[in-house]
Motif scaffolding. Structure first.
Motif, PDB file in Angstrom:
ATOM      1  N   ALA A   1      70.447  69.223  13.262  1.00 57.06           N
ATOM      2  CA  ALA A   1      71.232  69.742  12.140  1.00 57.06           C
ATOM      3  C   ALA A   1      72.725  69.710  12.394  1.00 57.06           C
ATOM      4  O   ALA A   1      73.193  69.964  13.501  1.00 57.06           O
ATOM      5  CB  ALA A   1      70.809  71.169  11.816  1.00 57.06           C
TER       6      ALA A   1
ATOM      7  N   ALA B   1      66.427  68.776   5.280  1.00 59.25           N
ATOM      8  CA  ALA B   1      66.866  70.007   4.607  1.00 59.25           C
ATOM      9  C   ALA B   1      66.328  70.059   3.182  1.00 59.25           C
ATOM     10  O   ALA B   1      65.898  71.114   2.713  1.00 59.25           O
ATOM     11  CB  ALA B   1      68.386  70.111   4.623  1.00 59.25           C
ATOM     12  N   ASP B   2      66.322  68.912   2.516  1.00 57.26           N
ATOM     13  CA  ASP B   2      65.754  68.848   1.162  1.00 57.26           C
ATOM     14  C   ASP B   2      64.286  69.265   1.178  1.00 57.26           C
ATOM     15  O   ASP B   2      63.824  70.000   0.309  1.00 57.26           O
ATOM     16  CB  ASP B   2      65.871  67.436   0.579  1.00 57.26           C
ATOM     17  CG  ASP B   2      67.295  67.028   0.252  1.00 57.26           C
ATOM     18  OD1 ASP B   2      68.186  67.901   0.179  1.00 57.26           O
ATOM     19  OD2 ASP B   2      67.517  65.804   0.072  1.00 57.26           O
TER      20      ASP B   2
ATOM     21  N   LEU C   1      64.547  69.814  11.964  1.00 61.11           N
ATOM     22  CA  LEU C   1      65.945  69.892  11.564  1.00 61.11           C
ATOM     23  C   LEU C   1      66.785  70.671  12.567  1.00 61.11           C
ATOM     24  O   LEU C   1      67.944  70.327  12.817  1.00 61.11           O
ATOM     25  CB  LEU C   1      66.054  70.522  10.177  1.00 61.11           C
ATOM     26  CG  LEU C   1      67.417  70.537   9.526  1.00 61.11           C
ATOM     27  CD1 LEU C   1      67.982  69.127   9.411  1.00 61.11           C
ATOM     28  CD2 LEU C   1      67.326  71.185   8.146  1.00 61.11           C
TER      29      LEU C   1
ATOM     30  N   GLU D   1      63.790  73.030   1.541  1.00 63.61           N
ATOM     31  CA  GLU D   1      64.145  73.754   0.312  1.00 63.61           C
ATOM     32  C   GLU D   1      63.184  73.501  -0.844  1.00 63.61           C
ATOM     33  O   GLU D   1      63.135  74.293  -1.787  1.00 63.61           O
ATOM     34  CB  GLU D   1      65.547  73.346  -0.126  1.00 63.61           C
ATOM     35  CG  GLU D   1      66.624  73.776   0.841  1.00 63.61           C
ATOM     36  CD  GLU D   1      67.980  73.172   0.528  1.00 63.61           C
ATOM     37  OE1 GLU D   1      68.979  73.774   0.935  1.00 63.61           O
ATOM     38  OE2 GLU D   1      68.044  72.102  -0.114  1.00 63.61           O
TER      39      GLU D   1
ATOM     40  N   ARG E   1      72.222  75.452   5.184  1.00 62.15           N
ATOM     41  CA  ARG E   1      71.100  75.326   4.246  1.00 62.15           C
ATOM     42  C   ARG E   1      69.869  76.066   4.765  1.00 62.15           C
ATOM     43  O   ARG E   1      69.160  76.723   3.991  1.00 62.15           O
ATOM     44  CB  ARG E   1      70.791  73.856   3.975  1.00 62.15           C
ATOM     45  CG  ARG E   1      71.893  73.193   3.147  1.00 62.15           C
ATOM     46  CD  ARG E   1      71.669  71.723   2.966  1.00 62.15           C
ATOM     47  NE  ARG E   1      70.566  71.455   2.042  1.00 62.15           N
ATOM     48  CZ  ARG E   1      70.138  70.231   1.739  1.00 62.15           C
ATOM     49  NH1 ARG E   1      70.716  69.173   2.298  1.00 62.15           N
ATOM     50  NH2 ARG E   1      69.141  70.056   0.903  1.00 62.15           N
TER      51      ARG E   1
ATOM     52  N   ARG F   1      76.329  71.837   8.096  1.00 61.98           N
ATOM     53  CA  ARG F   1      75.881  71.917   6.691  1.00 61.98           C
ATOM     54  C   ARG F   1      74.389  72.223   6.606  1.00 61.98           C
ATOM     55  O   ARG F   1      73.965  73.060   5.821  1.00 61.98           O
ATOM     56  CB  ARG F   1      76.203  70.594   5.981  1.00 61.98           C
ATOM     57  CG  ARG F   1      75.636  70.476   4.590  1.00 61.98           C
ATOM     58  CD  ARG F   1      76.347  71.404   3.611  1.00 61.98           C
ATOM     59  NE  ARG F   1      75.717  71.286   2.325  1.00 61.98           N
ATOM     60  CZ  ARG F   1      75.211  72.310   1.647  1.00 61.98           C
ATOM     61  NH1 ARG F   1      75.304  73.520   2.108  1.00 61.98           N
ATOM     62  NH2 ARG F   1      74.637  72.128   0.485  1.00 61.98           N
ATOM     63  N   GLU F   2      73.581  71.549   7.423  1.00 62.71           N
ATOM     64  CA  GLU F   2      72.136  71.806   7.382  1.00 62.71           C
ATOM     65  C   GLU F   2      71.793  73.189   7.943  1.00 62.71           C
ATOM     66  O   GLU F   2      70.867  73.833   7.462  1.00 62.71           O
ATOM     67  CB  GLU F   2      71.351  70.726   8.124  1.00 62.71           C
ATOM     68  CG  GLU F   2      71.193  69.447   7.340  1.00 62.71           C
ATOM     69  CD  GLU F   2      72.324  68.477   7.580  1.00 62.71           C
ATOM     70  OE1 GLU F   2      72.638  67.711   6.660  1.00 62.71           O
ATOM     71  OE2 GLU F   2      72.911  68.476   8.679  1.00 62.71           O
TER      72      GLU F   2
ATOM     73  N   ALA G   1      69.171  63.867   8.391  1.00 60.74           N
ATOM     74  CA  ALA G   1      69.061  65.315   8.393  1.00 60.74           C
ATOM     75  C   ALA G   1      69.072  65.913   6.975  1.00 60.74           C
ATOM     76  O   ALA G   1      68.351  66.864   6.738  1.00 60.74           O
ATOM     77  CB  ALA G   1      70.151  65.927   9.246  1.00 60.74           C
ATOM     78  N   PRO G   2      69.868  65.379   6.048  1.00 57.86           N
ATOM     79  CA  PRO G   2      69.829  65.955   4.702  1.00 57.86           C
ATOM     80  C   PRO G   2      68.440  65.876   4.060  1.00 57.86           C
ATOM     81  O   PRO G   2      68.050  66.794   3.337  1.00 57.86           O
ATOM     82  CB  PRO G   2      70.849  65.123   3.927  1.00 57.86           C
ATOM     83  CG  PRO G   2      71.813  64.662   4.968  1.00 57.86           C
ATOM     84  CD  PRO G   2      70.956  64.398   6.183  1.00 57.86           C
TER      85      PRO G   2
END
Length: 101
Positions: free
Chosen positions: A29, A5-6, A25, A9, A36, A32-33, A1-2
């Motif tokens: 998620a 998110a990257d 996501l 962004e 984001r 935290r996501e 998942a990170p």
């Protein structure tokens, strides 16, 4: 998942990649996501470029796919404070129970 998110962004990524990452996501998620994704909405809120509007819609739909309370809270905030022309989508998704297809 990170990694998703990257991608959302990362302004260097193609719009379609960012949109698909936002949509995917939402289903997986963590809190935290979700934060984001909400931060992306806030950061793009005043961007008038058509690509920014398209990405915001994808992020809103991604948030609507999440079952996390933080996602619903982010949608509620966007329905109140997002760009006027995009608030109806957030309201509609909230009314549907915030579960986008």
């Amino acid at each position: 998942a990170p990694a998703l998110a990257d991608a959302v962004e990362d302004g260097a990524q193609p719009l379609r990649v960012r949109q698909e990452a936002a949509l995917a996501l939402g289903r997986i998620a963590t809190a935290r996501e979700v934060e984001r994704l909400a931060a992306v909405l806030r950061a793009l809120a005043s961007d008038v470029h058509p690509d920014a509007a398209q990405l915001r819609r994808a992020v809103v739909q991604g948030l609507a796919r999440s079952t996390l309370p933080a996602a619903r809270e982010a949608l509620h905030a966007y329905a109140l404070e997002g760009p006027v022309e995009e608030r109806p989508l957030a309201r509609w998704l909230l009314a549907r129970g915030a579960r986008a297809p």
